[in-house]
Scaffold this active site. Sequence first.
Site, PDB file in Angstrom:
ATOM      1  N   HIS A   1      -2.981   7.529   1.839  1.00 39.42           N
ATOM      2  CA  HIS A   1      -3.419   6.194   1.432  1.00 39.42           C
ATOM      3  C   HIS A   1      -4.797   5.962   2.031  1.00 39.42           C
ATOM      4  CE1 HIS A   1      -3.833   2.041   0.711  1.00 39.42           C
ATOM      5  NE2 HIS A   1      -3.604   1.666   1.953  1.00 39.42           N
TER       6      HIS A   1
ATOM      7  N   CYS B   1       0.819  -1.222   0.000  1.00 38.37           N
ATOM      8  CA  CYS B   1       0.000   0.000   0.000  1.00 38.37           C
ATOM      9  C   CYS B   1       0.852   1.270   0.000  1.00 38.37           C
ATOM     10  CB  CYS B   1      -0.958  -0.009   1.184  1.00 38.37           C
ATOM     11  SG  CYS B   1      -2.142  -1.373   1.096  1.00 38.37           S
TER      12      CYS B   1
ATOM     13  N   ASN C   1      -9.903   0.260  -0.259  1.00 32.62           N
ATOM     14  CA  ASN C   1      -8.435   0.304  -0.221  1.00 32.62           C
ATOM     15  C   ASN C   1      -7.911  -0.295  -1.524  1.00 32.62           C
ATOM     16  OD1 ASN C   1      -5.714  -0.120   0.189  1.00 32.62           O
ATOM     17  ND2 ASN C   1      -5.940  -0.919   2.275  1.00 32.62           N
TER      18      ASN C   1
HETATM   19  N1  COA Z   1     -18.593  -7.653   9.158  1.00 31.82           N
HETATM   20  C1  COA Z   1     -19.051  -7.877  10.387  1.00 31.82           C
HETATM   21  N2  COA Z   1     -18.252  -8.200  11.405  1.00 31.82           N
HETATM   22  C2  COA Z   1     -16.939  -8.295  11.165  1.00 31.82           C
HETATM   23  C3  COA Z   1     -16.394  -8.067   9.902  1.00 31.82           C
HETATM   24  C4  COA Z   1     -17.282  -7.732   8.866  1.00 31.82           C
HETATM   25  N3  COA Z   1     -16.873  -7.493   7.610  1.00 31.82           N
HETATM   26  N4  COA Z   1     -15.056  -8.233   9.965  1.00 31.82           N
HETATM   27  C5  COA Z   1     -14.763  -8.541  11.223  1.00 31.82           C
HETATM   28  N5  COA Z   1     -15.893  -8.585  11.965  1.00 31.82           N
HETATM   29  C6  COA Z   1     -16.055  -8.893  13.384  1.00 31.82           C
HETATM   30  C7  COA Z   1     -14.907  -9.661  13.939  1.00 31.82           C
HETATM   31  O1  COA Z   1     -15.063 -11.024  13.688  1.00 31.82           O
HETATM   32  C8  COA Z   1     -14.990  -9.326  15.402  1.00 31.82           C
HETATM   33  O2  COA Z   1     -15.971 -10.118  15.977  1.00 31.82           O
HETATM   34  P1  COA Z   1     -15.759 -10.751  17.463  1.00 31.82           P
HETATM   35  O3  COA Z   1     -15.614  -9.548  18.343  1.00 31.82           O
HETATM   36  O4  COA Z   1     -16.988 -11.532  17.646  1.00 31.82           O
HETATM   37  O5  COA Z   1     -14.510 -11.543  17.358  1.00 31.82           O
HETATM   38  C9  COA Z   1     -15.516  -7.905  15.417  1.00 31.82           C
HETATM   39  O6  COA Z   1     -16.064  -7.675  14.107  1.00 31.82           O
HETATM   40  C10 COA Z   1     -14.443  -6.880  15.668  1.00 31.82           C
HETATM   41  O7  COA Z   1     -13.331  -7.176  14.825  1.00 31.82           O
HETATM   42  P2  COA Z   1     -12.045  -6.292  14.806  1.00 31.82           P
HETATM   43  O8  COA Z   1     -11.130  -6.833  13.769  1.00 31.82           O
HETATM   44  O9  COA Z   1     -11.524  -6.119  16.176  1.00 31.82           O
HETATM   45  O10 COA Z   1     -12.708  -4.914  14.332  1.00 31.82           O
HETATM   46  P3  COA Z   1     -12.040  -3.508  14.151  1.00 31.82           P
HETATM   47  O11 COA Z   1     -12.851  -2.478  14.811  1.00 31.82           O
HETATM   48  O12 COA Z   1     -10.577  -3.539  14.432  1.00 31.82           O
HETATM   49  O13 COA Z   1     -12.216  -3.254  12.582  1.00 31.82           O
HETATM   50  C11 COA Z   1     -10.915  -3.430  10.584  1.00 31.82           C
HETATM   51  C12 COA Z   1     -11.667  -4.155  11.674  1.00 31.82           C
HETATM   52  C13 COA Z   1     -10.246  -4.440   9.693  1.00 31.82           C
HETATM   53  C14 COA Z   1     -11.908  -2.564   9.791  1.00 31.82           C
HETATM   54  C15 COA Z   1      -9.869  -2.512  11.230  1.00 31.82           C
HETATM   55  O14 COA Z   1      -9.128  -3.232  12.175  1.00 31.82           O
HETATM   56  C16 COA Z   1      -8.946  -1.917  10.245  1.00 31.82           C
HETATM   57  O15 COA Z   1      -9.326  -1.155   9.387  1.00 31.82           O
HETATM   58  N6  COA Z   1      -7.627  -2.215  10.387  1.00 31.82           N
HETATM   59  C17 COA Z   1      -6.636  -1.682   9.516  1.00 31.82           C
HETATM   60  C18 COA Z   1      -6.683  -2.441   8.260  1.00 31.82           C
HETATM   61  C19 COA Z   1      -5.940  -1.754   7.193  1.00 31.82           C
HETATM   62  O16 COA Z   1      -6.057  -0.580   7.021  1.00 31.82           O
HETATM   63  N7  COA Z   1      -5.190  -2.536   6.440  1.00 31.82           N
HETATM   64  C20 COA Z   1      -4.522  -2.114   5.310  1.00 31.82           C
HETATM   65  C21 COA Z   1      -3.352  -1.308   5.676  1.00 31.82           C
HETATM   66  S1  COA Z   1      -2.601  -0.893   4.184  1.00 31.82           S
END
Ligand code: COA
Length: 323
Positions: free
Chosen positions: A250, A113, A280
């Site tokens: 980004h 990214c 993304n």
């Molecule tokens: N729909 C519904 N629920 C979802 C889900 C989806 N698409 N994806 C994950 N969940 C659930 C998980 O299973 C988890 O459930 P649990 O609590 O029962 O285990 C819950 O939602 C919370 O998951 P978590 O991963 O802790 O959520 P979060 O608030 O951290 O959000 C992201 C998840 C991925 C959106 C966030 O962590 C994020 O954006 N991270 C950075 C990713 C990124 O930018 N990557 C690229 C960098 S270049």
Amino acid sequence: MRRSVFAGVGAYLPERVMTNAELARMVDTSDEWIVERSGIRERRIAAAGEKTSDLALKAAQAALDQAGLEADALDLIVLATATPDETFPATACAVQAGLGMSRGFAFDVQAVCSGFVFALATADNFIKAGQADTALVIGAETFSRILDWKDRGTCVLFGDGAGATVLRAQDGAGTAADRGILKTALHSDGSKHDLLYVDGGPSATGTVGQLRMQGREVFKHAVGNLSAVVGETLAGTGLGVQDIDWVVPHQANLRILDGTARKLGLPREKMVVTVDRHGNTSAASVPLALAEAVGDGRIQPGQVVMMEAMGGGFTWGAALARW
Ligand code: COA
């Protein structure tokens, strides 16, 4: 002092729009969850047979048109991608052939990214060293091909697209008041591999593999790394956060954009946001956002623009320019 000045910007998005509602029919998710956690409402998906180089070529042609240049004016193509057409040759070479460019040299860079910022810094250094006068810098991706469409934690976040810029050498520049790329800063930390990677590759497994991510862990590092590298890039230029007219970040997640703006003490309105419509797009996201903000007249000549990105590796970096 030689500077790399932006002569043109171009973008291309595949036609097909995939909405959150459509994803909710494929995995256990909802429009509300995706919008609340990421800010993403829809993303584009490349058509069957539409390759990264096809998207890149269209963005490149648009950037050349805006610059008023023919492909043979180019000395260099640097293309950032983590989803190349083939393991080799470089996707940049496919773009070179597609443009009908018979001279110069073309190669890919891989910083996921952060790829566009790394490619921009690479081209800028070739220009400053006098080894190129005119360079095409592209970010192009088809992440839809490496997603695990059964993993709701990742498949809802990414999309396909391409963006491109043309850089031209300008001699005689010397102070921070001049146009062009003023400074770049790059970082990587290979110890964070397991937080964001693809579980395949020609040497490791002989397969293409799929994206794997510990989203919450990636999130924890993002705001700190990005705000630090923005500060590092400003240092020594005579410019401060208050001088930035536009941040072109980004586009990973709206919460990361907001968090970074808050940490830097920068008004949210100065952030160019496309993540809601593009998701993304990895290396393509910064030039796609740049093309949008230049195209609609937000970014004006003479304004100070900060580009920043973070991705798998980890890699992160920033580029400061006066438009
Ligand atoms: N729909 C519904 N629920 C979802 C889900 C989806 N698409 N994806 C994950 N969940 C659930 C998980 O299973 C988890 O459930 P649990 O609590 O029962 O285990 C819950 O939602 C919370 O998951 P978590 O991963 O802790 O959520 P979060 O608030 O951290 O959000 C992201 C998840 C991925 C959106 C966030 O962590 C994020 O954006 N991270 C950075 C990713 C990124 O930018 N990557 C690229 C960098 S270049």
